[in-house]
Design an enzyme around this catalytic site. Structure first.
Site, PDB file in Angstrom:
ATOM      1  CE  LYS A  26       2.284  -2.376  -4.503  1.00 45.92           C
ATOM      2  NZ  LYS A  26       2.101  -1.959  -2.938  1.00 45.92           N
ATOM      3  N   GLY A  27       0.487   1.891  -7.310  1.00 50.63           N
ATOM      4  CA  GLY A  27      -0.523   2.194  -8.353  1.00 50.63           C
ATOM      5  C   GLY A  27      -0.414   3.350  -9.146  1.00 50.63           C
TER       6      GLY A  27
ATOM      7  CD  GLN B   2       0.654  -8.655  -2.701  1.00 50.95           C
ATOM      8  OE1 GLN B   2       1.412  -9.426  -3.459  1.00 50.95           O
ATOM      9  NE2 GLN B   2      -0.730  -8.291  -2.903  1.00 50.95           N
TER      10      GLN B   2
ATOM     11  CG  ASP C 265      -0.269  14.469   0.701  1.00 49.90           C
ATOM     12  OD1 ASP C 265       0.608  13.737   0.495  1.00 49.90           O
ATOM     13  OD2 ASP C 265      -1.597  14.375   0.838  1.00 49.90           O
TER      14      ASP C 265
ATOM     15  CG  ASP D  93      -2.027  -1.128   1.146  1.00 54.67           C
ATOM     16  OD1 ASP D  93      -2.251  -1.465   0.080  1.00 54.67           O
ATOM     17  OD2 ASP D  93      -2.233  -1.540   2.187  1.00 54.67           O
TER      18      ASP D  93
ATOM     19  CG  ASN E 102      -2.770 -10.526  -2.457  1.00 54.62           C
ATOM     20  OD1 ASN E 102      -2.657 -10.357  -3.684  1.00 54.62           O
ATOM     21  ND2 ASN E 102      -1.714 -11.288  -2.095  1.00 54.62           N
ATOM     22  CB  ALA E 103      -2.689  -6.323  -5.336  1.00 58.83           C
ATOM     23  N   GLY E 104      -4.572  -4.210  -3.702  1.00 58.29           N
ATOM     24  CA  GLY E 104      -5.361  -2.932  -3.965  1.00 58.29           C
ATOM     25  C   GLY E 104      -4.935  -1.851  -4.563  1.00 58.29           C
ATOM     26  CG  HIS E 105      -1.944  -1.809  -7.213  1.00 57.00           C
ATOM     27  ND1 HIS E 105      -1.163  -2.333  -7.697  1.00 57.00           N
ATOM     28  CD2 HIS E 105      -1.887  -2.452  -5.797  1.00 57.00           C
ATOM     29  CE1 HIS E 105      -0.355  -3.231  -7.081  1.00 57.00           C
ATOM     30  NE2 HIS E 105      -0.801  -3.262  -5.980  1.00 57.00           N
TER      31      HIS E 105
HETATM   32  P1  GDP Z   1      -0.753   0.333  -3.555  1.00 57.66           P
HETATM   33  O1  GDP Z   1      -1.146  -0.774  -3.073  1.00 57.66           O
HETATM   34  O2  GDP Z   1       0.839   0.344  -3.363  1.00 57.66           O
HETATM   35  O3  GDP Z   1      -0.989   0.905  -4.921  1.00 57.66           O
HETATM   36  O4  GDP Z   1      -1.287   1.721  -2.655  1.00 57.66           O
HETATM   37  P2  GDP Z   1      -3.028   1.808  -2.071  1.00 57.66           P
HETATM   38  O5  GDP Z   1      -3.473   2.241  -3.414  1.00 57.66           O
HETATM   39  O6  GDP Z   1      -3.309   0.604  -1.469  1.00 57.66           O
HETATM   40  O7  GDP Z   1      -2.635   2.909  -1.103  1.00 57.66           O
HETATM   41  C1  GDP Z   1      -2.273   4.054  -1.295  1.00 57.66           C
HETATM   42  C2  GDP Z   1      -3.272   5.267  -1.092  1.00 57.66           C
HETATM   43  O8  GDP Z   1      -2.710   6.439  -0.999  1.00 57.66           O
HETATM   44  C3  GDP Z   1      -4.253   5.418  -2.326  1.00 57.66           C
HETATM   45  O9  GDP Z   1      -5.565   5.642  -1.615  1.00 57.66           O
HETATM   46  C4  GDP Z   1      -3.874   6.434  -3.060  1.00 57.66           C
HETATM   47  O10 GDP Z   1      -4.895   7.163  -3.832  1.00 57.66           O
HETATM   48  C5  GDP Z   1      -3.213   7.361  -2.077  1.00 57.66           C
HETATM   49  N1  GDP Z   1      -2.110   7.984  -2.388  1.00 57.66           N
HETATM   50  C6  GDP Z   1      -1.101   7.597  -3.138  1.00 57.66           C
HETATM   51  N2  GDP Z   1      -0.144   8.759  -3.260  1.00 57.66           N
HETATM   52  C7  GDP Z   1      -0.385   9.622  -2.470  1.00 57.66           C
HETATM   53  C8  GDP Z   1       0.006  10.880  -1.880  1.00 57.66           C
HETATM   54  O11 GDP Z   1       1.158  11.478  -2.371  1.00 57.66           O
HETATM   55  N3  GDP Z   1      -0.859  11.411  -0.951  1.00 57.66           N
HETATM   56  C9  GDP Z   1      -1.978  11.181  -0.582  1.00 57.66           C
HETATM   57  N4  GDP Z   1      -2.714  12.051   0.006  1.00 57.66           N
HETATM   58  N5  GDP Z   1      -2.463  10.071  -1.009  1.00 57.66           N
HETATM   59  C10 GDP Z   1      -1.767   9.388  -2.132  1.00 57.66           C
HETATM   60  P1  IMO Z   2      -0.833  -4.055  -2.265  1.00 62.02           P
HETATM   61  O1  IMO Z   2      -0.448  -4.563  -3.494  1.00 62.02           O
HETATM   62  C1  IMO Z   2      -0.919  -4.570   2.050  1.00 62.02           C
HETATM   63  C2  IMO Z   2      -1.279  -8.644   3.511  1.00 62.02           C
HETATM   64  C3  IMO Z   2      -2.115  -8.959   4.374  1.00 62.02           C
HETATM   65  C4  IMO Z   2      -1.781  -9.933   5.357  1.00 62.02           C
HETATM   66  C5  IMO Z   2      -0.639 -10.638   4.627  1.00 62.02           C
HETATM   67  C6  IMO Z   2      -1.213 -11.833   3.921  1.00 62.02           C
HETATM   68  O2  IMO Z   2      -2.120  -3.252  -2.159  1.00 62.02           O
HETATM   69  O3  IMO Z   2       0.314  -3.317  -1.465  1.00 62.02           O
HETATM   70  P2  IMO Z   2      -2.767 -12.583   1.849  1.00 62.02           P
HETATM   71  O4  IMO Z   2      -3.904 -12.385   1.618  1.00 62.02           O
HETATM   72  O5  IMO Z   2      -1.644 -11.980   1.046  1.00 62.02           O
HETATM   73  O6  IMO Z   2      -2.321 -13.967   2.181  1.00 62.02           O
HETATM   74  O7  IMO Z   2      -2.287 -11.772   3.197  1.00 62.02           O
HETATM   75  O8  IMO Z   2      -0.508  -9.762   3.547  1.00 62.02           O
HETATM   76  N1  IMO Z   2      -1.359  -8.250   2.414  1.00 62.02           N
HETATM   77  C7  IMO Z   2      -1.077  -6.743   1.922  1.00 62.02           C
HETATM   78  N2  IMO Z   2      -1.078  -5.568   2.798  1.00 62.02           N
HETATM   79  N3  IMO Z   2      -1.002  -4.265   0.503  1.00 62.02           N
HETATM   80  C8  IMO Z   2      -1.119  -5.518  -0.227  1.00 62.02           C
HETATM   81  O9  IMO Z   2      -1.186  -5.298  -1.513  1.00 62.02           O
HETATM   82  C9  IMO Z   2      -1.451  -6.739   0.448  1.00 62.02           C
HETATM   83  N4  IMO Z   2      -1.561  -7.971   0.031  1.00 62.02           N
HETATM   84  C10 IMO Z   2      -1.627  -8.690   0.997  1.00 62.02           C
HETATM   85  O10 IMO Z   2      -2.938  -7.996   4.844  1.00 62.02           O
HETATM   86  O11 IMO Z   2      -1.002  -9.296   6.282  1.00 62.02           O
HETATM   87 MG    MG Z   3      -2.790  -1.349  -1.863  1.00 62.54          MG
END
Ligand code: GDP
Ligand code: IMO
Ligand code: MG
Length: 431
Positions: free
Chosen positions: A16-17, A225, A334, A13, A38-41
């Protein structure tokens, strides 16, 4: 630099997205090599929000090819719903924009049920998985009893493999977990239906991506991840079940390391973690709540509140060791605006012994007390900064402190969720 990997340098999290969406402009093909839903981007483009679980974050760029590689685990229902939603919003109008690895493993309902049942049984000792069946699907792959995309295209092969797989799983459900067995017929019919819809996308992806490289295309590998969730190098057993580090991009896509130019590590300007496991800089106080609320630190996949803490330099230095980071993309700067002072972890103390590196023993990491250095905060909102020089002096100093402590330069600073809220100091494709 020809092709680059973008991966998480912390516990996932990291943003990366957003970073992949930005770099996609300079790439021809975007490849998701490992992990599953499991990922959410999350990406925000012109105020519009998109969340991807499997589809590479480059898909919003018309004409860019996106590939889901053999190292991923695919839940067909989730993928098809992602495809449908994209089409409804006017994207992915040309199906040839997306390709799936014939050898990627398929997540079955028994994987999801096993994930849930096992977590429930573990109670307080649970991993805190995303309950998407990721671990059990990778287990079947390693045990050589998994079902792959290629099997879905041969109904008889698929049915035979499913029957054998389910026989064992149902034995477990019934006799170990005390659960109702799953119906073979229902799963077979459901999945053969998915097969028809997935067929146009399924190809030999390693042939495709290697041909792309040979003709001079630039590839962008989108890690899922984070490095500390890597099955071999992370905080085991509180990890995911795949290699989230740079090597995983090679094995997951079938591209040799010599054909890839470098790796960018994405890191937040602080730290978060979802699920269980050690997290030395975790803030269980008002500062942690402040970061969570201001940074909207709630899981994109499960909605769970993310645990928040100060930036942990040994963690990112460790990610640099494993991945040889060419640079860091530092996100969410920020969110720290308005905090009078910031702390950065520079090492740990474990039972009176000083550690400069991340301790490998889980018990040591659990017992680790961070050793902090304090940095001056800044009051200003930084979300309109587009050049490094636009940032307040204290914020610039904070970024330089991170560079020095991690031994890696920061090539991008993200100051908001939107694509445009970004300071690009160096383009990794041109480095
Ligand atoms: P990922 O799994 O690595 O792609 O990250 P996620 O999408 O799960 O979580 C990152 C969150 O932070 C998302 O809601 C993005 O929209 C948000 N985000 C990314 N970069 C920034 C930033 O520079 N500032 C803020 N406030 N939010 C950001
Ligand atoms: P992105 O790509 C954050 C964590 C879960 C748990 C552990 C194992 O959005 O960064 P799993 O379902 O993979 O067997 O869970 O890994 N986890 C993540 N935490 N971001 C992710 O993906 C994750 N994918 C798995 O919360 O602790
Ligand atoms: Mg994520």
């Amino acid at each position: 630099m020809k092709s680059i990997i973008v991966l998480g340098a912390q516990w996932g999290d990291e943003g990366k997205g957003k970073i992949v969406d930005i770099y996609s402009e300079f790439a021809d093909t975007i490849v998701r090599p490992t992990g599953g839903n499991n990922a959410g981007h999350t990406l925000v483009v012109k105020g519009e929000k998109f969340v991807f679980h499997l589809i590479p974050s480059g898909i919003l760029h018309p004409g860019k090819k996106c590939v889901i590689g053999n190292g991923t685990v695919i839940d067909p229902k989730v993928l098809l719903s992602e495809i449908d939603k994209l089409k409804e919003r006017g994207y992915l109008q040309d199906d040839s924009q997306l390709r799936l690895g014939l050898l990627a493993h398929i997540i079955l309902p028994c994987h999801v049920l096993l994930d849930r049942a096992r977590e429930e049984r573990l109670g307080l000792k649970k991993i805190g998985t995303t309950a998407r069946g990721i671990g059990p699907c990778y287990e079947d792959k390693a045990a050589r009893v998994g079902i792959r995309g290629i099997d879905l295209l041969q109904p008889e092969v698929f049915s035979a493999k499913l029957a054998a797989n389910l026989e064992f799983k149902n034995f477990l459900f019934k006799n170990y977990f005390g659960l109702e067995p799953l119906s073979f017929e229902a799963i077979r019919d459901e999945y053969l239906g998915y097969a028809d819809r997935l067929k146009p996308y399924l190809i030999d992806t390693s042939l495709f991506v290697n041909d792309e490289i040979s003709r001079g295309a630039k590839l962008l590998f989108e890690g899922a991840q984070g490095s500390l969730l890597d099955i071999d190098h992370g905080t085991y057993p509180f990890v995911t079940s795949s290699n989230t580090t740079a090597g995983g991009a090679c094995t997951g896509s079938g591209v040799a390391p010599t054909r890839i130019g470098g790796t960018v590590g994405v890191s937040k300007a602080y730290a978060t973690r979802v699920g269980g496991g050690p997290f030395p800089t975790e803030l269980l106080d008002v500062d942690g709540d402040l970061i969570r609320e201001k940074g909207h630190e709630y899981g994109a996949t499960t909605g769970r509140p993310r645990r928040c803490g100060w930036f942990d330099a040994p963690v990112v230095r460790y990610a640099n060791r494993i991945n040889a980071l060419a640079s860091i993309a530092l996100t969410k700067l920020d969110v720290l605006s308005g905090m009078p002072r910031l702390k950065v972890c520079v090492g740990y103390e474990v039972n009176g012994v000083r550690f400069d590196e991340v301790p490998l023993a889980l018990a040591d990491l659990e017992a680790a007390t961070p050793v902090y250095e304090t940095a001056e905060g800044w009051a200003e909102d930084v979300s309109s900064a587009r050049e490094f020089g636009d940032l307040p002096k204290a914020a610039q100093k904070y970024v330089r402190m991170i560079e020095e402590l991690c031994g890696v330069e920061v090539s991008l600073v993200s100051v908001g969720p939107d694509r445009k809220e970004t300071i690009i100091r160096k383009n990794p494709f041109r480095a």
